[in-house]
Design a protein around this motif. Structure first.
Motif, PDB file in Angstrom:
ATOM      1  N   GLU A   1       0.907  -1.135  -0.087  1.00  0.00           N
ATOM      2  CA  GLU A   1      -0.019   0.116   0.001  1.00  0.00           C
ATOM      3  C   GLU A   1       0.829   1.227  -0.002  1.00  0.00           C
ATOM      4  O   GLU A   1       0.474   2.400  -0.506  1.00  0.00           O
ATOM      5  CB  GLU A   1      -0.990   0.064   1.168  1.00  0.00           C
ATOM      6  CG  GLU A   1      -1.700  -1.033   1.310  1.00  0.00           C
ATOM      7  CD  GLU A   1      -1.499  -2.470   1.585  1.00  0.00           C
ATOM      8  OE1 GLU A   1      -2.498  -3.147   1.757  1.00  0.00           O
ATOM      9  OE2 GLU A   1      -0.352  -2.580   2.061  1.00  0.00           O
TER      10      GLU A   1
ATOM     11  N   ASN B   1      -3.813   4.090   4.928  1.00  0.00           N
ATOM     12  CA  ASN B   1      -4.053   2.800   4.150  1.00  0.00           C
ATOM     13  C   ASN B   1      -3.253   1.509   4.640  1.00  0.00           C
ATOM     14  O   ASN B   1      -3.624   0.363   4.119  1.00  0.00           O
ATOM     15  CB  ASN B   1      -4.282   2.880   2.773  1.00  0.00           C
ATOM     16  CG  ASN B   1      -5.217   3.846   2.142  1.00  0.00           C
ATOM     17  OD1 ASN B   1      -6.204   4.184   2.812  1.00  0.00           O
ATOM     18  ND2 ASN B   1      -5.037   4.243   1.186  1.00  0.00           N
ATOM     19  N   THR B   2      -2.089   1.849   5.479  1.00  0.00           N
ATOM     20  CA  THR B   2      -1.351   0.722   5.564  1.00  0.00           C
ATOM     21  C   THR B   2      -1.948  -0.094   6.529  1.00  0.00           C
ATOM     22  O   THR B   2      -2.269   0.586   7.728  1.00  0.00           O
ATOM     23  CB  THR B   2       0.096   1.257   6.147  1.00  0.00           C
ATOM     24  OG1 THR B   2       0.700   2.097   5.213  1.00  0.00           O
ATOM     25  CG2 THR B   2       1.167   0.119   6.623  1.00  0.00           C
TER      26      THR B   2
ATOM     27  N   ASP C   1      -2.450   8.620   1.855  1.00  0.00           N
ATOM     28  CA  ASP C   1      -2.596   7.251   1.580  1.00  0.00           C
ATOM     29  C   ASP C   1      -1.977   6.435   2.377  1.00  0.00           C
ATOM     30  O   ASP C   1      -2.271   5.344   2.746  1.00  0.00           O
ATOM     31  CB  ASP C   1      -2.590   7.003   0.070  1.00  0.00           C
ATOM     32  CG  ASP C   1      -3.914   7.520  -0.475  1.00  0.00           C
ATOM     33  OD1 ASP C   1      -4.648   7.799   0.133  1.00  0.00           O
ATOM     34  OD2 ASP C   1      -3.742   7.751  -1.969  1.00  0.00           O
TER      35      ASP C   1
END
Length: 445
Positions: free
Chosen positions: A76, A315-316, A311
């Motif tokens: 990601e 998102n990790t 992000d």
């Protein structure tokens, strides 16, 4: 415009010292450049690093988790940067303190530190740049800052160029590297500009308890001393320990907290760090301006990574973080259990970060006068490279990193055992006592 030029000329004439015209090449360096140096690099470059040609070098010295390729960033994270590169949205300059969207994401990410707004966030070129700006904003020539011993050498590198003295407060190995609070307080005077707290610690891997952090903060409050909190390893905490940010515990002391992507996201080369300004009572109103001025010197941090930052931070997956910490903890346990069996070495099990400090009973190795000699011989015989304690102002210790592949940790411990058993020497009195004990047991039969 003419008046402005005239005024500028008057100022230059008033402040520029008169020098004779050069008649030959003589290009001096600035005082800033002359005073700046990296103690670790100076010590390591002075070592005779000649590994045993029959054994592959195992470098337990490098604080870069990406070196051996076993630890990689999450997909990601890579995808977030790929998208930014492809859409070309972050190719230009940004604000010197960072894009608003990126600062908003960081403020959200560090919410556990206390109430943080995007205006409290300054993006920097890595955490070392964050520390540089903090020290530069708070301290000047003739002042001093308080730094831990053992501690990360970058503080000295950043401070001494400005003519700022580093005063070292002691961490106590017998108490899991807690601060010697009485000794710390004796270092403070009217020229003390800031206290640096490294938690979790490089090089010790220690994690301070809430009560201990409060005791340190109380000393800072008593002496009206701002704190620079180096918390780059805040998420690297092993089972049985809990991280508490300095800012979340401080009620009155203003805090500059330094962090970044470097370690947790396994992308140190991307150079993305940040400063979080925690200042309930507005004691840092001038410091905020100073940090803004200083951040403009490099025209802001890497905009490509800034564009991907929202992000990356959002998102990790949690599983990625958990797996990384589990790996480091497993490596720490392997190293600790093995090294504590070696005569003449005293490992201290870390509570977090990615390092372990190992005490060397140097008197048991009479061939070597110092930890530098010990480390150098270890390289020559066993091709195992550890950083000597003198790199951290702490002789007769050495530091190992825990990020190397597991098989390397195991092999390094095996070689270390072989080296120490070969060179370990007991005190003659101990040998005599053991011989007498053996004779007494034999006489019983």
């Amino acid at each position: 415009m003419k008046d402005l030029k005239d005024l500028t000329a008057i100022k230059l004439k008033a402040y520029t010292p008169v020098k004779s015209i050069r008649t030959s090449w003589n290009v001096p360096i600035s005082d800033f450049a002359r005073l700046t140096h990296n103690p670790i690099r100076a010590i390591v470059e002075g070592l005779k690093i000649v590994p045993n040609p029959d054994k592959q070098l195992i470098a337990l010295s490098i604080g870069d988790p990406t070196t051996f390729g076993n630890l990689k960033p999450a997909p990601e994270v890579v995808e977030a940067v790929r998208r930014v590169i492809e859409d070309g949205s972050s190719n230009g300059y940004g604000p010197s303190n960072g894009f608003l969207e990126a600062r908003e994401a960081v403020a959200e990410y560090v919410a556990h530190q206390g109430a943080v707004t995007p205006n409290d966030v300054i993006l920097c070129s890595g955490c070392s740049c964050s520390l540089d700006l903090c020290i530069s904003a708070l301290a000047g020539a003739g002042q001093n800052i308080l730094v831990p011993k053992p501690g990360f050498s970058i503080y000295r590198t950043l401070a001494e160029g400005f003519g700022v003295e580093c005063r070292y407060y002691d961490l106590m190995p017998e108490q899991n590297w807690e601060v010697d609070l009485s000794q710390l307080e004796t270092l403070i005077d009217g020229n003390t500009a800031a206290l640096i707290i490294t938690n979790p610690s490089n090089p010790c891997g220690s994690v301070f308890s809430k009560s201990h952090l409060k005791a340190i903060i109380n000393i800072a409050e008593k002496h009206f001393l701002p704190i620079i909190a180096d918390e780059i390893y805040e998420h690297f905490v092993f089972p049985g320990y809990e991280f508490h940010s300095v800012s979340s515990l401080s009620e009155k002391v203003p805090v500059l907290s330094c962090g970044g992507l470097t370690k947790r996201f396994l992308v140190p080369g991307w150079r993305m760090g940040w400063i979080i300004i925690h200042d309930r009572d507005n004691h840092f109103r001038d410091v905020r301006k100073g940090l803004a001025n200083l951040s403009a010197r490099i025209l802001g941090a890497n905009t490509m990574v800034q564009g991907a930052l929202p992000d990356i931070l959002r998102n990790t997956p949690t599983a990625f973080y958990d797996d990384l910490v589990s790996t480091l903890y497993r490596h720490a346990e392997i190293a600790y259990k093995s090294i504590k069996q070696i005569r003449g070495l005293r490992p201290i099990m870390p509570g977090g970060a990615m390092y372990m400090m190992i005490g060397i009973e140097i008197e048991r190795y009479p061939e070597y006068e110092t930890d530098l000699d010990f480390v150098q011989a270890l390289i020559a015989e066993q091709s195992v490279f550890c950083l000597p304690g003198q790199c951290f102002e702490y002789p007769n210790y050495m530091r190992i990193v825990l990020t190397v592949p597991e098989e390397m940790i195991t092999e390094a411990c095996k070689r270390l055992t072989e080296f120490c058993e070969k060179h370990y020497k007991m005190d003659d009195r101990i040998i005599l006592q053991q011989q007498n004990g053996l004779l007494a047991r034999m006489n019983q039969y």
